[in-house]
Write a protein that holds these residues in place. Structure first.
Motif, mmCIF file in Angstrom:
data_model
loop_
_atom_site.group_PDB
_atom_site.id
_atom_site.type_symbol
_atom_site.label_atom_id
_atom_site.label_comp_id
_atom_site.label_asym_id
_atom_site.label_seq_id
_atom_site.Cartn_x
_atom_site.Cartn_y
_atom_site.Cartn_z
ATOM 1 N N VAL A 310 1.411 -1.308 -0.085
ATOM 2 C CA VAL A 310 -0.023 0.368 0.404
ATOM 3 C C VAL A 310 1.028 1.463 -0.220
ATOM 4 N N ARG A 311 1.912 1.264 0.803
ATOM 5 C CA ARG A 311 2.929 2.112 1.211
ATOM 6 C C ARG A 311 4.023 2.338 0.039
ATOM 7 N N GLY A 312 4.254 1.608 -0.994
ATOM 8 C CA GLY A 312 5.224 1.560 -1.796
ATOM 9 C C GLY A 312 6.760 1.358 -1.205
ATOM 10 N N ASP A 313 6.314 0.381 -0.257
ATOM 11 C CA ASP A 313 7.586 -0.416 0.109
ATOM 12 C C ASP A 313 8.573 0.458 0.773
ATOM 13 N N ASN A 314 7.737 2.055 1.697
ATOM 14 C CA ASN A 314 8.021 2.582 2.409
ATOM 15 C C ASN A 314 7.510 2.265 3.975
ATOM 16 N N LEU A 315 8.250 1.155 4.888
ATOM 17 C CA LEU A 315 8.066 0.484 5.993
ATOM 18 C C LEU A 315 8.947 1.496 7.098
ATOM 19 N N PRO A 316 7.905 1.438 7.777
ATOM 20 C CA PRO A 316 8.388 2.509 9.384
ATOM 21 C C PRO A 316 9.747 1.939 10.468
ATOM 22 N N PRO A 317 10.697 2.816 10.471
ATOM 23 C CA PRO A 317 11.610 2.202 11.950
ATOM 24 C C PRO A 317 11.621 1.043 12.530
ATOM 25 N N GLN A 318 10.192 1.252 12.835
ATOM 26 C CA GLN A 318 9.743 0.085 13.545
ATOM 27 C C GLN A 318 8.181 -0.653 13.317
ATOM 28 N N LEU A 319 8.564 -2.169 13.507
ATOM 29 C CA LEU A 319 7.656 -2.419 12.950
ATOM 30 C C LEU A 319 6.027 -2.561 14.267
ATOM 31 N N LEU A 320 4.761 -3.061 14.104
ATOM 32 C CA LEU A 320 3.647 -3.453 14.659
ATOM 33 C C LEU A 320 4.172 -3.428 15.974
ATOM 34 N N GLY A 321 4.194 -4.909 15.961
ATOM 35 C CA GLY A 321 4.516 -5.907 16.859
ATOM 36 C C GLY A 321 6.134 -5.715 17.770
ATOM 37 N N ASN A 322 7.043 -5.349 16.872
ATOM 38 C CA ASN A 322 8.448 -5.433 17.700
ATOM 39 C C ASN A 322 8.437 -3.867 19.085
ATOM 40 N N GLN A 323 7.363 -2.676 18.186
ATOM 41 C CA GLN A 323 6.388 -1.275 19.348
ATOM 42 C C GLN A 323 6.060 -1.782 20.805
ATOM 43 N N HIS A 324 5.278 -3.436 20.688
ATOM 44 C CA HIS A 324 5.110 -3.628 22.034
ATOM 45 C C HIS A 324 5.102 -4.514 22.763
ATOM 46 N N PHE A 325 6.462 -5.215 21.911
ATOM 47 C CA PHE A 325 6.962 -6.349 23.080
ATOM 48 C C PHE A 325 7.571 -5.812 24.227
ATOM 49 N N ARG A 334 -2.996 -6.157 28.535
ATOM 50 C CA ARG A 334 -3.132 -4.873 27.757
ATOM 51 C C ARG A 334 -2.554 -4.557 26.452
ATOM 52 N N ALA A 335 -1.373 -5.094 26.594
ATOM 53 C CA ALA A 335 -0.720 -5.408 25.308
ATOM 54 C C ALA A 335 -1.672 -6.040 24.063
ATOM 55 N N LEU A 336 -2.165 -6.879 24.154
ATOM 56 C CA LEU A 336 -2.716 -7.887 23.306
ATOM 57 C C LEU A 336 -4.046 -7.344 22.851
ATOM 58 N N ALA A 337 -4.757 -6.118 23.570
ATOM 59 C CA ALA A 337 -5.386 -4.681 23.436
ATOM 60 C C ALA A 337 -5.227 -4.271 22.315
ATOM 61 N N VAL A 338 -4.433 -3.552 23.278
ATOM 62 C CA VAL A 338 -4.028 -2.144 22.542
ATOM 63 C C VAL A 338 -3.571 -2.867 21.172
ATOM 64 N N LEU A 339 -3.662 -3.325 21.269
ATOM 65 C CA LEU A 339 -2.053 -3.831 19.268
ATOM 66 C C LEU A 339 -3.568 -4.568 18.389
ATOM 67 N N GLY A 340 -4.694 -5.108 19.212
ATOM 68 C CA GLY A 340 -5.559 -5.430 18.324
ATOM 69 C C GLY A 340 -6.300 -4.242 17.235
ATOM 70 N N GLU A 341 -6.664 -3.124 18.261
ATOM 71 C CA GLU A 341 -7.186 -1.864 17.587
ATOM 72 C C GLU A 341 -6.339 -1.211 17.004
ATOM 73 N N ARG A 342 -5.085 -1.329 17.360
ATOM 74 C CA ARG A 342 -4.645 -0.370 16.002
ATOM 75 C C ARG A 342 -3.742 -1.611 14.904
ATOM 76 N N LEU A 343 -4.276 -2.846 15.422
ATOM 77 C CA LEU A 343 -4.416 -3.907 13.564
ATOM 78 C C LEU A 343 -5.415 -3.567 12.539
ATOM 79 N N ARG A 344 -6.701 -3.630 13.404
ATOM 80 C CA ARG A 344 -7.776 -2.272 12.660
ATOM 81 C C ARG A 344 -7.496 -2.969 10.777
ATOM 82 N N ILE A 345 -7.069 -1.744 11.258
ATOM 83 C CA ILE A 345 -6.655 -0.858 9.120
ATOM 84 C C ILE A 345 -6.166 -1.855 8.204
ATOM 85 N N TYR A 346 -5.152 -2.981 9.588
ATOM 86 C CA TYR A 346 -4.065 -3.556 8.061
ATOM 87 C C TYR A 346 -5.002 -5.054 8.230
#
Length: 423
Positions: A310-325, A334-346
Motif C-alpha cells: 500500500v505504501r510503496g515499500d515505505n516501511l517505518p523504522p519499527q514494526l507494529l509487533g516490535n513496538q509492543h514487545f 493490555r498489550a494485546l488489547a492495544v495491538l488489536g486496536e491498531r491492527l484493525r486497518i491492516y
C-alpha cells in the motif's frame, strides 16, 4: 612461578615472612611440582590436558587444566571439550572423540575421576586458582547428552551471514555451544535497539560448569542466574534480529554481521536454560508466553506487507509487533488489547485485498503473505483465548516470548502457493 612474594615489596612482610619463607617447601617437592606443570601444559598436550578458556572480565584467557586422575596421559581431549571452539570443530564431534578415546583403552571405570583446574594470572608474579573441581567420567557422558538435548530446546531459527569477501552468505542456525562460548556471550550488553554493545562482566566459567556438569539445585540455580543475565543483556539484540527477519527474511540485510553469531548463541542459551529448568519446547511452544511472541511476530509480518503493497515499500523504522514487545512482557493482556486496536486497518486490508495478476510480483506476494499472517493470527488468538495473564511474565516467560517472536514456521506449514518459505 608456583608462588611469588617479592621481598622488594614491603607490604608483603606484614605477617613476618617474605619471599619463599611464606610457604616452606622442600626442593624435591618444588622440583616435582614444576616438572608436572611443565609436562601437563606441553604444546603437544593442548586440548588434551590444557586449553585457554575465556575470562569473564576481559578479552584475555585463563588456563584450564583437565586430566583423568588414573590416566593423565590419556589422549582424550578433556580440556578441549570443556573449553572453546576456536581451534577445533563442533562440540558433538569433539565429544565423540573423547569418549572413543576412553572406550579404546577399555580399562577406565565409569566412576573414574577427572580433575578441572582453572588458573588466572593476576600479574606477572601472581596466579590464583579460579576453579578446582572433580567430576566422574560417567557424569561427563550423561552431561554431554543433556547439553546436546538442551541446545536443541528451541524452535526453528535461522539467519544468513557472509563468510568472507566474495563468498555467498551461509545460514547460521542453533548448535551445541562449548562452555567457553557461553562465557563470551554474556560479556556483551546490547543497547540502542541491538545496534551497539557494551562490555560487561560475564557469567563465571565455574557457574557454566555448574549448568553443564552440575545436578539438582546447583544446576537449577545456575540456570536461573544465566537466564536472567541473557534476557537482560540480549533482549535488544534479539528483538532487532526478529524484526529484521520479519522485514527481509533470513537475509537480515540491516543487521550487523558481527551481531549475527551472538544472536544465534543467545537463542541457544535461552533454550539451554529453559531445558535445565524443565521447560521443554514440546510444551512451552503451546504456552501463553510463546504464543504472545508469535502474535507479535505475525503483527510485524502483516504490518510489513501492508507497507510494502500500500505504501510503496515505505516501511517505518519499527514494526507494529516490535513496538509492543516490552509492554507485552510486563502487561500482556493490555498489550494485546492495544495491538488489536491498531491492527484493525491492516486486518481489514488483508481480508479484502485481491491478488491482481497484472500487479507487480512483489505486490502479489505481499498480499498472499499478509493473508497467511492473518490466518495464523486467528489460530494463535484461539489458542490464547482465556489464557493471557494480567501480570508480567517472569524471566522464563520473557525468554519464551523471545523465542516465539524469533521462531520460523515449519516448511510443511508454509509451502503454499505463492508463499515464501522464510515466513
Amino acid at each position: 612461578i608456583l608462588l611469588s612474594m617479592n621481598p622488594e615489596t614491603p607490604c608483603h612482610d606484614r605477617y613476618g615472612r617474605i619471599g619463599a619463607d611464606v610457604f616452606p617447601i622442600g626442593k624435591d617437592t618444588a622440583d616435582d611440582l614444576y616438572k608436572a606443570a611443565v609436562w601437563i601444559t606441553a604444546p603437544e598436550r593442548r586440548r588434551k590436558t590444557w586449553a585457554p578458556v575465556p575470562r569473564n572480565d576481559g578479552p584475555r584467557n585463563d588456563l584450564l587444566i583437565a586430566y583423568l586422575d588414573s590416566q593423565p596421559e590419556s589422549l582424550a581431549e578433556f580440556a578441549g571439550l570443556l573449553a572453546d571452539s576456536q581451534l577445533e570443530g563442533v562440540f558433538e564431534s569433539e565429544a565423540e572423540r573423547v569418549f572413543s578415546a576412553l572406550d579404546a583403552r577399555g580399562t577406565i571405570p565409569k566412576e573414574s575421576i577427572f580433575h578441572t583446574l582453572v588458573l588466572r594470572r593476576i600479574s606477572k608474579g601472581q596466579v590464583q586458582v579460579e576453579l578446582n573441581r572433580q567430576y566422574r567420567v560417567d557424569r561427563l557422558r550423561s552431561a554431554v547428552g543433556e547439553w546436546r538435548a538442551a541446545s536443541a530446546n528451541v524452535p526453528q531459527f535461522e539467519i544468513y551471514s557472509p563468510k568472507g569477501k566474495g563468498q555467498p552468505a551461509a545460514p547460521l542456525t542453533t548448535r551445541t555451544p562449548y562452555p567457553g562460548e557461553v562465557v563470551r556471550a554474556t560479556r556483551s550488553f546490547w543497547i540502542r535497539n541491538g545496534e551497539e554493545r557494551q562490555f560487561v562482566i560475564g557469567y563465571d566459567l565455574s557457574r557454566v560448569y555448574d549448568l553443564f556438569l552440575g545436578e539438582g539445585s546447583v544446576r537449577g540455580t545456575a540456570a536461573k542466574e544465566l537466564l536472567e543475565i541473557v534476557v537482560a543483556r540480549c533482549t535488544a539484540l534479539l528483538l532487532r534480529c526478529g524484526e529484521q527477519l520479519h522485514r527481509h527474511g533470513p537475509i537480515v540485510r540491516d543487521l550487523a554481521v558481527s551481531a549475527r553469531e551472538p544472536a544465534v548463541v543467545a537463542v541457544t542459551i535461552l533454550g539451554i536454560t529453559l531445558h535445565k529448568l524443565g521447560r521443554y519446547k514440546e510444551k512451552y511452544m503451546s504456552q501463553p508466553a510463546f504464543l504472545v511472541g508469535r502474535m507479535l511476530a505475525l503483527a510485524d509480518v502483516l504490518h510489513a506487507q501492508y507497507c510494502t503493497v500500500v505504501r510503496g515499500d515505505n516501511l517505518p523504522p519499527q514494526l507494529l509487533g516490535n513496538q509492543h514487545f516490552v509492554m507485552a512482557s510486563d502487561r500482556p493482556e493490555r498489550a494485546l488489547a492495544v495491538l488489536g486496536e491498531r491492527l484493525r486497518i491492516y486486518q481489514g486490508w488483508a481480508a479484502t485485498a485481491k491478488v491482481n495478476p497484472e500487479s507487480p510480483e512483489a505486490a502479489q506476494r505481499g498480499i498472499r503473505i499478509a493473508r497467511w499472517a492473518l490466518a495464523r493470527m486467528g489460530e494463535v488468538t484461539r489458542q490464547l483465548e482465556g489464557r493471557v495473564p494480567a501480570g508480567s511474565f517472569d524471566d522464563a516467560g520473557k525468554a519464551e516470548m523471545l523465542l516465539g517472536y524469533l521462531s520460523r514456521e515449519a516448511k510443511d506449514v508454509v509451502e503454499e502457493e505463492g508463499m515464501e518459505s522464510h515466513v
